[in-house]
Motif scaffolding. Structure first.
Motif, PDB file in Angstrom:
ATOM      1  N   GLY A 275       0.474  -1.393   0.368  1.00 41.80           N
ATOM      2  CA  GLY A 275       0.050   0.308   0.183  1.00 41.80           C
ATOM      3  C   GLY A 275       0.461   1.442   0.373  1.00 41.80           C
ATOM      4  O   GLY A 275       2.035   1.045  -0.364  1.00 41.80           O
ATOM      5  N   ASP A 276       0.494   2.757   0.737  1.00 43.24           N
ATOM      6  CA  ASP A 276       1.182   4.191   0.568  1.00 43.24           C
ATOM      7  C   ASP A 276       0.272   4.126   1.910  1.00 43.24           C
ATOM      8  O   ASP A 276       0.226   4.457   2.716  1.00 43.24           O
ATOM      9  CB  ASP A 276       0.463   4.404  -0.704  1.00 43.24           C
ATOM     10  N   HIS A 277       0.404   5.787   1.402  1.00 48.11           N
ATOM     11  CA  HIS A 277       0.123   6.458   2.792  1.00 48.11           C
ATOM     12  C   HIS A 277      -1.158   6.850   2.547  1.00 48.11           C
ATOM     13  O   HIS A 277      -1.639   7.134   3.847  1.00 48.11           O
ATOM     14  CB  HIS A 277       1.048   8.041   3.154  1.00 48.11           C
ATOM     15  N   HIS A 278      -2.180   6.548   1.906  1.00 53.56           N
ATOM     16  CA  HIS A 278      -3.888   5.879   2.051  1.00 53.56           C
ATOM     17  C   HIS A 278      -4.095   5.015   2.578  1.00 53.56           C
ATOM     18  O   HIS A 278      -5.415   4.770   2.528  1.00 53.56           O
ATOM     19  CB  HIS A 278      -4.109   6.460   0.569  1.00 53.56           C
ATOM     20  N   GLY A 279      -3.565   3.932   2.601  1.00 52.13           N
ATOM     21  CA  GLY A 279      -3.790   2.496   3.379  1.00 52.13           C
ATOM     22  C   GLY A 279      -3.490   1.798   1.721  1.00 52.13           C
ATOM     23  O   GLY A 279      -2.674   1.560   0.885  1.00 52.13           O
ATOM     24  N   ARG A 280      -4.633   0.444   1.998  1.00 61.05           N
ATOM     25  CA  ARG A 280      -3.439  -0.570   1.014  1.00 61.05           C
ATOM     26  C   ARG A 280      -4.316  -0.334   0.162  1.00 61.05           C
ATOM     27  O   ARG A 280      -5.058   0.245  -0.644  1.00 61.05           O
ATOM     28  CB  ARG A 280      -4.292  -1.702   1.657  1.00 61.05           C
ATOM     29  N   PHE A 281      -4.117  -0.976  -1.273  1.00 61.71           N
ATOM     30  CA  PHE A 281      -4.644  -0.882  -2.434  1.00 61.71           C
ATOM     31  C   PHE A 281      -5.605  -2.289  -2.729  1.00 61.71           C
ATOM     32  O   PHE A 281      -5.813  -2.971  -1.548  1.00 61.71           O
ATOM     33  CB  PHE A 281      -3.596  -1.722  -3.645  1.00 61.71           C
ATOM     34  N   LEU A 282      -6.225  -1.908  -3.468  1.00 61.99           N
ATOM     35  CA  LEU A 282      -7.761  -2.753  -3.707  1.00 61.99           C
ATOM     36  C   LEU A 282      -7.395  -3.960  -4.097  1.00 61.99           C
ATOM     37  O   LEU A 282      -6.214  -3.800  -5.483  1.00 61.99           O
ATOM     38  CB  LEU A 282      -8.848  -1.877  -4.580  1.00 61.99           C
ATOM     39  N   LEU A 283      -7.830  -5.149  -4.448  1.00 63.09           N
ATOM     40  CA  LEU A 283      -7.562  -6.380  -5.191  1.00 63.09           C
ATOM     41  C   LEU A 283      -8.925  -6.156  -5.880  1.00 63.09           C
ATOM     42  O   LEU A 283      -9.156  -6.648  -6.732  1.00 63.09           O
ATOM     43  CB  LEU A 283      -7.599  -7.158  -4.267  1.00 63.09           C
ATOM     44  N   ASP A 284     -10.099  -6.192  -5.436  1.00 60.15           N
ATOM     45  CA  ASP A 284     -11.050  -6.180  -5.654  1.00 60.15           C
ATOM     46  C   ASP A 284     -12.328  -5.685  -4.842  1.00 60.15           C
ATOM     47  O   ASP A 284     -12.556  -5.011  -4.301  1.00 60.15           O
ATOM     48  CB  ASP A 284     -11.697  -7.726  -6.353  1.00 60.15           C
ATOM     49  N   ALA A 285     -13.574  -4.685  -5.862  1.00 64.57           N
ATOM     50  CA  ALA A 285     -14.602  -3.952  -5.343  1.00 64.57           C
ATOM     51  C   ALA A 285     -16.217  -4.536  -5.872  1.00 64.57           C
ATOM     52  O   ALA A 285     -16.019  -4.932  -7.085  1.00 64.57           O
ATOM     53  CB  ALA A 285     -14.038  -2.333  -5.195  1.00 64.57           C
ATOM     54  N   ALA A 286     -16.583  -4.557  -5.986  1.00 66.65           N
ATOM     55  CA  ALA A 286     -18.622  -5.107  -5.793  1.00 66.65           C
ATOM     56  C   ALA A 286     -20.071  -4.473  -5.138  1.00 66.65           C
ATOM     57  O   ALA A 286     -19.220  -3.575  -4.264  1.00 66.65           O
ATOM     58  CB  ALA A 286     -18.772  -6.568  -5.865  1.00 66.65           C
ATOM     59  N   ARG A 287     -20.477  -4.174  -5.887  1.00 65.91           N
ATOM     60  CA  ARG A 287     -21.259  -3.804  -5.360  1.00 65.91           C
ATOM     61  C   ARG A 287     -21.381  -1.842  -5.617  1.00 65.91           C
ATOM     62  O   ARG A 287     -21.885  -1.377  -4.391  1.00 65.91           O
ATOM     63  CB  ARG A 287     -22.110  -4.110  -4.331  1.00 65.91           C
TER      64      ARG A 287
END
Length: 77
Positions: free
Chosen positions: A61-73
């Motif tokens: 991740g970075d200073h904004h937090g973790r990266f996303l792996l997936d997202a839905a809805r």
């Protein structure tokens, strides 16, 4: 992953989410998956969308937090 997300990309992704609220997932968005994941992450950080988000535990991740792996809805707020 490149960390730059343009306002044009954010607008495009937000428009796609608004067109199908609650049924949009990363796989439904036009464009590159990695860029869309970064855009969705930024829209979420700004409080502009809600949905189900899966963080990528394999990336630091970075200073904004973790990266996303997936997202839905996904839906606009």
């Amino acid at each position: 992953m490149t960390l730059e997300v343009t306002e044009a990309l954010l607008d495009s992704v937000l428009q796609q989410i608004a067109a199908n609220p609650g049924t949009t997932a990363i796989c439904n968005l036009a464009g590159e998956r990695e860029q869309n994941l970064l855009a969705v992450r930024e829209l979420r950080r700004r409080g502009l969308i809600s949905g189900i988000f899966m963080d990528d535990s394999t990336e630091p991740g970075d200073h904004h937090g973790r990266f996303l792996l997936d997202a839905a809805r996904l839906k606009p707020l």
